[in-house]
Structure formats: structure tokens, C-alpha cells
Scaffold this motif. Structure first.
Motif, short mmCIF file in Angstrom:
data_model
loop_
_atom_site.label_atom_id
_atom_site.label_comp_id
_atom_site.label_asym_id
_atom_site.label_seq_id
_atom_site.Cartn_x
_atom_site.Cartn_y
_atom_site.Cartn_z
N LEU A 42 31.54 32.95 47.95
CA LEU A 42 32.83 33.10 48.41
C LEU A 42 33.56 32.25 47.17
O LEU A 42 32.94 31.77 46.22
CB LEU A 42 33.34 32.36 49.57
CG LEU A 42 32.98 32.69 51.00
CD1 LEU A 42 33.40 31.40 52.03
CD2 LEU A 42 33.77 34.02 51.30
N ALA A 43 34.81 32.50 47.11
CA ALA A 43 35.36 31.87 45.96
C ALA A 43 35.51 30.46 45.64
O ALA A 43 35.73 29.78 46.89
CB ALA A 43 37.20 32.36 45.75
N PRO A 129 36.59 34.64 33.91
CA PRO A 129 35.56 34.56 34.98
C PRO A 129 35.92 34.22 36.31
O PRO A 129 36.60 33.41 36.60
CB PRO A 129 34.53 33.83 34.20
CG PRO A 129 34.94 33.71 32.78
CD PRO A 129 36.40 33.50 32.86
N LEU A 130 35.00 35.00 37.12
CA LEU A 130 35.30 34.82 38.57
C LEU A 130 34.25 33.75 39.12
O LEU A 130 33.34 33.97 38.53
CB LEU A 130 35.12 35.90 39.50
CG LEU A 130 35.18 35.83 41.12
CD1 LEU A 130 36.35 35.41 41.49
CD2 LEU A 130 34.57 37.20 41.68
N LYS A 168 37.72 39.82 41.28
CA LYS A 168 38.15 39.09 42.83
C LYS A 168 37.19 39.31 43.74
O LYS A 168 36.69 40.47 44.01
CB LYS A 168 39.61 39.73 43.05
CG LYS A 168 40.65 39.54 42.22
CD LYS A 168 41.15 38.08 42.07
CE LYS A 168 42.35 38.03 41.02
NZ LYS A 168 43.12 36.85 41.37
N PHE A 169 36.89 38.13 44.68
CA PHE A 169 36.13 38.18 45.90
C PHE A 169 37.14 38.77 46.82
O PHE A 169 38.49 38.42 46.99
CB PHE A 169 35.88 36.70 46.44
CG PHE A 169 34.64 36.52 45.72
CD1 PHE A 169 33.50 36.88 46.39
CD2 PHE A 169 34.56 35.33 44.87
CE1 PHE A 169 32.27 36.27 45.90
CE2 PHE A 169 33.37 34.71 44.37
CZ PHE A 169 32.31 35.22 44.96
N VAL A 170 36.73 40.02 47.78
CA VAL A 170 37.33 40.74 48.63
C VAL A 170 36.81 40.35 49.97
O VAL A 170 37.79 40.75 51.15
CB VAL A 170 37.27 42.07 48.28
CG1 VAL A 170 38.29 42.38 46.98
CG2 VAL A 170 36.26 42.76 48.40
N ALA A 171 35.72 39.86 50.31
CA ALA A 171 35.11 39.51 51.14
C ALA A 171 33.89 38.65 51.08
O ALA A 171 33.58 38.47 49.83
CB ALA A 171 34.73 40.77 52.00
N ASP A 233 44.75 40.56 48.94
CA ASP A 233 45.02 39.94 50.26
C ASP A 233 43.81 39.89 51.12
O ASP A 233 43.27 40.89 51.66
CB ASP A 233 45.98 40.76 51.37
CG ASP A 233 46.28 40.34 52.78
OD1 ASP A 233 45.71 39.28 53.24
OD2 ASP A 233 47.10 40.94 53.57
N PHE A 234 42.99 38.66 51.14
CA PHE A 234 41.70 38.46 51.50
C PHE A 234 41.57 38.76 53.02
O PHE A 234 40.84 39.69 53.39
CB PHE A 234 41.24 37.07 51.24
CG PHE A 234 39.71 36.80 51.41
CD1 PHE A 234 38.88 37.16 50.51
CD2 PHE A 234 39.27 36.53 52.44
CE1 PHE A 234 37.40 36.90 50.64
CE2 PHE A 234 37.91 36.13 52.62
CZ PHE A 234 36.90 36.65 51.72
#
Length: 443
Positions: A42-43, A129-130, A168-171, A233-234
Motif C-alpha cells: 500500500l502507499a 517515485p511512488l 499511484k496505488f489504486v488498490a 479516489d482509492f
């Protein structure tokens, strides 16, 4: 300070990756009281991506220490174009347009020493960087997007069309990777397998010319399909893009759903909104997922209903400048205007935007960051154009603290906040500044 060693051979990389994976699994097992293994990434709780969070709102929850002071500063050797990201362990990740040597560096929070650094191909300099909760970065270069270990070893590579923009993290364990040529990938962050079928938003995507249209990305021009990181919008499982359709006269806001249907995840257009003049810069989505913000090329701050893309309100802001903003969960907004412009706060009233206060005496030189403590941090120009990190009250704009950035010139790329409330700032000319509690400095 000495440069990090060259990457190790492939076999050693694989062995290092295996060791890291084993360590991660061990930590996860130790942390789980019910015996279930949970290693989904996760982020990071820190400033994990461009915009600070999935929604690009540049909003920070940690409390900034009252005794904040400059801890260290470090040059990168070339201009910095993208905001810094800061991990759960307060490690600072910075990319720079350096003529030689490393152009991506991960710096430790104690003294700014390099945990590691890499020489990447063109395209790295436009990315933030993510970072996931295991301090593992995800970042790319022309033709390639890569997952890394916390120690800087390559975990996996994914060939792409064009140049990646900040991911981006999306899930859980799923990252959205978009490229300048309009390619969209949802990737499993464990092994880079596809979490959904690939989508190409433009027919002119050219696998043989990664830099096609790249020059247009700085100005959000027509040859750059996606010039800026998505806002996500996670919880609602929807992403919002600044997208320029092939052959169109202007760019638009495009909403993409990626939720699972019948157990399978697909990327599908939910709606698109044609904004007069097109948009510049990244989109942002409110904390409640109900509003999408964007800057139009005609100088308007635009708010759209996230459900269908219909206009909520527009505000004639003037020069969009950096075309970014910071927003609180209750709808207070500080847009980043032109270099040297005033610092202003607005309130989203649902059907209109109202100005709350304006500091015309402050000459802004950075993106701003609003905090859960009711203050905002930004960089302004002081005497002789020297740069000063400044904290103001979100209620009335009154200056609360001013911290000089020694020898800083030009402008800064933003103010990033660590989970411990430390602040990291980078100037465009290539200098990183790190602020920490006086009680922690020198320990």
C-alpha cells in the motif's frame, strides 16, 4: 559524500530480492495476530507519491514539530523538476536532470547520506517515485517501469510505450502506471503481472519512439497524451486524468473506473469533461471523492462533480502558474499560482468558490502544503529573492514561522511531510533541504 556502488550482477540482485522478500514475509507474519499472512503493498504512510497522496491534494496529517530547524542540505548536481517523496522511514527520494552521475537518489533522514543512487535513462527527471509501506519504490524511465527493493535492487521490469508519469496505488498491491503516450497499465506490485488488460488511449502511441511528444508535456501540449500524474479516489476505485485525445483541439478531464466486475478488473471510461481551453497540470480529487479540481488554460479553477463530470463551479483565478493546489478534507484550497504571485486561500462552498484570505505581501515560489494542524507551509521569496520556508495560519493567513533556505534561489518544487512531521524541500536549481525537530538533530 561518495556515490553509491554500481548495481550488482543479476544473480546477486535476484538473491538480494529473495532475501528482502523473505524478510518482508517474516515481518508480516510477526505482525499478524490471527495467523494470516498479509504482504499486500500500500502507499507508505509518508509522502508516498506526487501530490502527497492518491488524490493529489498535497495535504498532510502528521503534526510538524514546534522546534523545527534545518537538519541538512544536499546538492543533486542538476535541476529538480518533480516534488520529493518521503517514505515511512523518512527516507527522501529525489530525481534530477543531471548531466552525469546519479539522477535518482534516496537520502537518509539523519544526514542526507545516500542510501543508494541510480543512473536512469531520460524520463526519470519528471517523476516523483511512488513508495510503499515497505520502503519499496516504483519509478520508471523511457520505455520501462520498474519495481525496486528498499535497498535499491530491481525486483521487476515492465516495458512501456513512452515515458511513465508518476505512479499511484489504486488498490492493495495494484499500481496505476500511465505514460506520456496514453498507455494505461494496472500492475500487481508484487511481480508486475497485469491486474487488468492494457489500455491505449491514443492510436498514435509509438513503441519505437519513447520520446515522441515528450517535449509537449511541460506545457500540456497536444502531442503529450498524459502530461501529469493521475488523481485517484482509492475508495471509489476511480482515477482522473489530464488527457489530450489525439486530434482534439484541447485537453480534457477523463475519469477511468477500474473496479472489479464479476471478479475481473478492467479499466473503463466513466466520463470525460471538455473544459473550455483545455486543462493544464494534474487533476486533484477531494478527500470525500465527490469533487474533481483542475486548472484551465484560460486561467480558471474548475470544480467538477466526480460522479458525472458536470461542472460544479468555476473561479476566474488568472494565471494558472504551476497549475496545482493543496486542499483540506473540508474544502479549503490554496492554489499554486504564478511564480511571485500572492498566497491565497479559497473555500469550496458547493456551488461556488469564495476567497477566504489573501497575502499579497508574500511572493510565492512553491507549491503549498496544508496540514491537519490548521496551517499551511510554502516557500516564498524574501529579501533579495532569497527563499524562505514559511508557515501560515489556514484560518487567516497570518505568518507563524519563517525558516530560511540557505543560498536557495529560483523556486521550490513543493513541501513534503514525513510521518514524523519532518519537512523536505527541493529547489529547482538542485538543492535538497531537510528540516527536523531540534531534539532529533545530532542524535
Amino acid at each position: 559524500m561518495s556515490r553509491a556502488p554500481r548495481p550488482t550482477p543479476i544473480r546477486r540482485l535476484a538473491r538480494a530480492a529473495a532475501i528482502v522478500a523473505t524478510a518482508v514475509t517474516t515481518v508480516a507474519l510477526a505482525a499478524c495476530s490471527d495467523g494470516q499472512v498479509q504482504v499486500k503493498s500500500l502507499a507508505s504512510p509518508g509522502w508516498s507519491s506526487f501530490g502527497g497522496n492518491a488524490g493529489n491534494t498535497n495535504f498532510a496529517y502528521p503534526r510538524v514539530p514546534d522546534d523545527l530547524a534545518l537538519s541538512w542540505t544536499r546538492p543533486t548536481g542538476g535541476p529538480i523538476n518533480s516534488p520529493l517523496t518521503v517514505s515511512n522511514q523518512s527516507n527522501v527520494s529525489v530525481t534530477a536532470n543531471t548531466p552525469d552521475g546519479c539522477n535518482w537518489m534516496v537520502l537518509d533522514p539523519r544526514a542526507g547520506r545516500m542510501n543508494y543512487c541510480k543512473r536512469m535513462r531520460p524520463g526519470i527527471e519528471v517523476q516523483s517515485p511512488l513508495i510503499d509501506q515497505f520502503d519499496q519504490p516504483y519509478v520508471g524511465e523511457e520505455t520501462m517501469f520498474l519495481g525496486w527493493t528498499a535497498g535499491g535492487a530491481i525486483r521487476w521490469r515492465m516495458p512501456v510505450i513512452g515515458v511513465p508519469v508518476s505512479a499511484k496505488f489504486v488498490a492493495p498491491s495494484v499500481a496505476l502506471m500511465a505514460t506520456t503516450q496514453g498507455q494505461i497499465l494496472l500492475l500487481n506490485t508484487q511481480d508486475a503481472t497485469f491486474a487488468a488488460p492494457e489500455v491505449r488511449l491514443r492510436a498514435d502511441a509509438n513503441p519505437d519512439n519513447a520520446m515522441q511528444g515528450f517535449g509537449d508535456c511541460v506545457v500540456s501540449g497536444p502531442r503529450c497524451g498524459i502530461p501529469a500524474p493521475a488523481a485517484v479516489d482509492f475508495d471509489g476505485q476511480r482515477a482522473y486524468l489530464n488527457f489530450w485525445p489525439q486530434g482534439a483541439i484541447a485537453s480534457q478531464v477523463r475519469a477511468l473506473d477500474y473496479r472489479e466486475v464479476d471478479g475481473k478488473r478492467e479499466v473503463r471510461e466513466a466520463w470525460h469533461a471538455d473544459v473550455p481551453g483545455g486543462i493544464v497540470g494534474p487533476t486533484a480529487v477531494s478527500a470525500d471523492g465527490k469533487t474533481v479540481y483542475a486548472f484551465s488554460r484560460l486561467g480558471k479553477l474548475v470544480a467538477l462533480h466526480a460522479a458525472d463530470g458536470k461542472p460544479k463551479w468555476t473561479f476566474d483565478y488568472g494565471d494558472p502558474g504551476f497549475a496545482t493546489l493543496t486542499a483540506t478534507p473540508d474544502g479549503k484550497i490554496i492554489p499554486t499560482g504564478p511564480l511571485g504571485g500572492p498566497l491565497r486561500m479559497f473555500a469550496d462552498r458547493g456551488d461556488k468558490a469564495e476567497q477566504v484570505w489573501s497575502r499579497t505581501d508574500l511572493k510565492t515560489a512553491s507549491l503549498s502544503t496544508l496540514t491537519n494542524s490548521g496551517t499551511a507551509w510554502t516557500v516564498v521569496r524574501g529579501n533579495g529573492d532569497a527563499l524562505v520556508l514559511t508557515e501560515v495560519s489556514a484560518e487567516d493567513g497570518k505568518t507563524l514561522r519563517s525558516l530560511p533556505l540557505p543560498d536557495a534561489k529560483g523556486f521550490a518544487t513543493g513541501v513534503s511531510v514525513s510521518p514524523n512531521g519532518q519537512l523536505a524541500v527541493a529547489t529547482h536549481i538542485g538543492q535538497v533541504y531537510f528540516f527536523d525537530s531540534k531534539a532529533e538533530i545530532g542524535r
